[in-house]
Design an enzyme around this catalytic site. Sequence first.
Site, PDB file in Angstrom:
ATOM      1  N   GLU A  87       0.794  -1.224   0.000  1.00 39.36           N
ATOM      2  CA  GLU A  87       0.000   0.000   0.000  1.00 39.36           C
ATOM      3  C   GLU A  87       0.826   1.273   0.000  1.00 39.36           C
ATOM      4  O   GLU A  87       0.408   2.278  -0.578  1.00 39.36           O
ATOM      5  CB  GLU A  87      -0.936   0.016   1.232  1.00 39.36           C
ATOM      6  CG  GLU A  87      -2.026  -1.041   1.236  1.00 39.36           C
ATOM      7  CD  GLU A  87      -3.123  -0.739   0.223  1.00 39.36           C
ATOM      8  OE1 GLU A  87      -3.237   0.415  -0.237  1.00 39.36           O
ATOM      9  OE2 GLU A  87      -3.876  -1.680  -0.130  1.00 39.36           O
ATOM     10  N   SER A 470     -54.560 -26.381  34.739  1.00 41.01           N
ATOM     11  CA  SER A 470     -54.441 -26.630  36.173  1.00 41.01           C
ATOM     12  C   SER A 470     -53.211 -26.001  36.801  1.00 41.01           C
ATOM     13  O   SER A 470     -53.062 -26.042  38.027  1.00 41.01           O
ATOM     14  CB  SER A 470     -54.429 -28.138  36.437  1.00 41.01           C
ATOM     15  OG  SER A 470     -55.667 -28.712  36.062  1.00 41.01           O
TER      16      SER A 470
END
Length: 795
Positions: A87, A470
Amino acid sequence: MPRWLRRSLAILVLLAALPVLGVLAIYLQVAPQLPDAAELRDIRLSTPMQVYSRDGKLLAVFGEQRRIPVRYEQIPPMVVNAFIAVEDQRFFKHRGVDLWGLLRIAVKNLTNDRAEGASTITMQVARNYFLSRDRTLSRKFTEIFLAMRIEAEFDKQAIMEMYLNKIHFSHKAYGIAAAAQVYYGKTLDQLELHEIAVLAGIPKGESMYNPISNPKNASERRAHVLNRMQAEGYISDEQRQQALAVPVVSSYHGPRVEMEAPYLAEMVRLAVVERFGQQKAYEDGLKVWTTVPSTMQLAANQALLTGLHAYDRRHGYRGAEARWSIEQLQDRDSILNQLAKVPTLANQPAAAVIATRDDTATALLADGSEIPLQLADMAWARPYVNENQMGPAPKKVTDIISVGDRIRLEQLPAEGEQPARWALGQVPNVGGALVALQPDNGAVLALVGGLDFEISQFNRVTQARRQPGSNLKPFVYSAALEKGFSPATVINDSPIVDEDNGDDDAWRPENDAGRYYGPIRLRVALTRSTNSVSIRLFQALGPDFVIAHLKKFGFPDDQLPPYPALALGGASEITPLELVRGYAVLANGGKRVEPWFISHVEDNAGQRLFETDVRDGERVLDARNAYLITDIMKDVIHRGTAVTTLMNTDSPLLKRTDLAGKTGTTNDSKEAWFSGYNPDIVATAWVGFDDHRKKLGRIEYGGKAALPIWQQFMETVLVNAPIAADIPPPGVVTARIDAETGLLAASGSKNAIMEMFMAEHAPTETAPLRSDAPDVFNPTDNANTPAVESDEPLF
């Protein structure tokens, strides 16, 4: 000096000055708009939110950008050298702008407004942090001047750190550390040279050169990076050749989630976004610690998965998910590609049946492996007919599957000398949920909102309102104790007809299979889960009193209609989280707690931003009331509607004396529940279909469909836990009573048992002595006679 010569020299000086004057003019125009480079010191890199278990296991990562910020000294020199080589070879020599590079691009851009190349690493930092990616000449000049300011403000190491933490590597990986993790599942110090070279080549074109999407391009780009590294003297030719010889192989490695808890993680995400806002939640690197221990969450995950698989197999095989023709199977690559797109669900990958014989079959997985299947490992697969019926048992493989079927495979663990193997599987289509709390403060200990988050993100723990059946009865019985009833109060268990239930039709609630026991004590009635006694209690107490009592447990007002069916859990719709919160009141001795699941939140620097303020629960119930209801529900575990399942599995829970619980089944077996607890953990399991109209099947009671899920979870999390001491609160007394009448037992009675009472509600009258007293079911004696499940039918 001749005039023409003076004029010529003046023109030459003017021409020489024009570039300088032009640059100066551009600077004067751009300078006022340049950001202050010092702002980089305050810029926070966008990092995702991370969610952890109580003991630090990563549960989830939320945020578009995967980033792991690192300091310069944490970056291996070879990584830095790779990026410099490809780079910006003069990075450590220039002052932000490489003049030789600029001269090269000046020639290319004299007749083109698009600037190309020659961006130094510093210029890329300027662009990545401050500027757009527009490739215009004006933006290039802005980038140049800003790079100079950055160089004046920071040293080279700081600039390189900014650069490597910011750049995008595709697949949502931002920064070199995240790229190492996403592409190779490694930390920076674990990367090898060939991998470093691949990563260094990606920023040239994220989608074009990443090794997952384009391995061929990535390989060519890697060669360029390695050549540049050798040319710059960072590696030898031998190192370059060795790196080039390694194939470019990479696969996506998502965030290293250490434990699956997607429903809980989604609850955390929503809560954090609500408190801190989206930007802070997704970009500021928040770390969120939950209240959930990883061992309990893993136990809950496995318990629900096992329970839903067991239910599914009891109802047969629904057939192949899809089919391929014989001709289509000839294109193996196409089949593999299609299989790769089918997600693994409920831990079962998809496979294609490519061969069958009478007693064996061969299935193809997405990775290309061919799996042998035995008839014995698919013998469960009787054809599904309906929720109550299956077809005949298969006699050969082709009775079950055919070539071209897309099926699911289940991994069976090794057993004794039998090695681990694959078997025919099936993704259950039934739903379920499991949630556990710490009773004393409401902290969530485990939460599973469904079979698989990939199938459905609907959280059944918090969002599914279903009839509790229940499971609601203990709270009605608790209301009775508050009104002056006792565990020894005798109520007539007999049929009820034409009660007002809020409609014009006659309502005839029945006990299971029409069985009635006549006058029985409350303890026996709740242990047997008799419907008629619950209705008679509702009648005796009155709807206003019952509803006011149920509200104490946190049940929502709009789910408590004033009809007798409320006593059976048939007139309300409660979420599992609301139900387990109600049971927590009984488990902790009468205090209502609010469920919470976030322990604390930290920022990226470790500073604590939020911490849950845990307060003592509000007392809403007499501790003696909670103790007596709990004592009755211990009988449910050991002698009531839960004992058959526990005895059949020889469960170690039967050896514990600190467990209480209650089954629950609704009309037509559409919902199955089990809720239970000891002083340290309370948990609720639910099984049912998301389609309210579908039935589980007539054999699927709470004790069969939901209890095994609760059972497996509790067996796992309580395996080494000591049994809690059973100490009655002050004001609880014990009396010797007559088992038939509930009155004090006469001296010499053969029908006497011990019972507990609130002191002010203990009996004072003595039962007459009878020599012919019948045997009465007594859940407090040492007999192991189980009570039958009596939740059906509700209406």
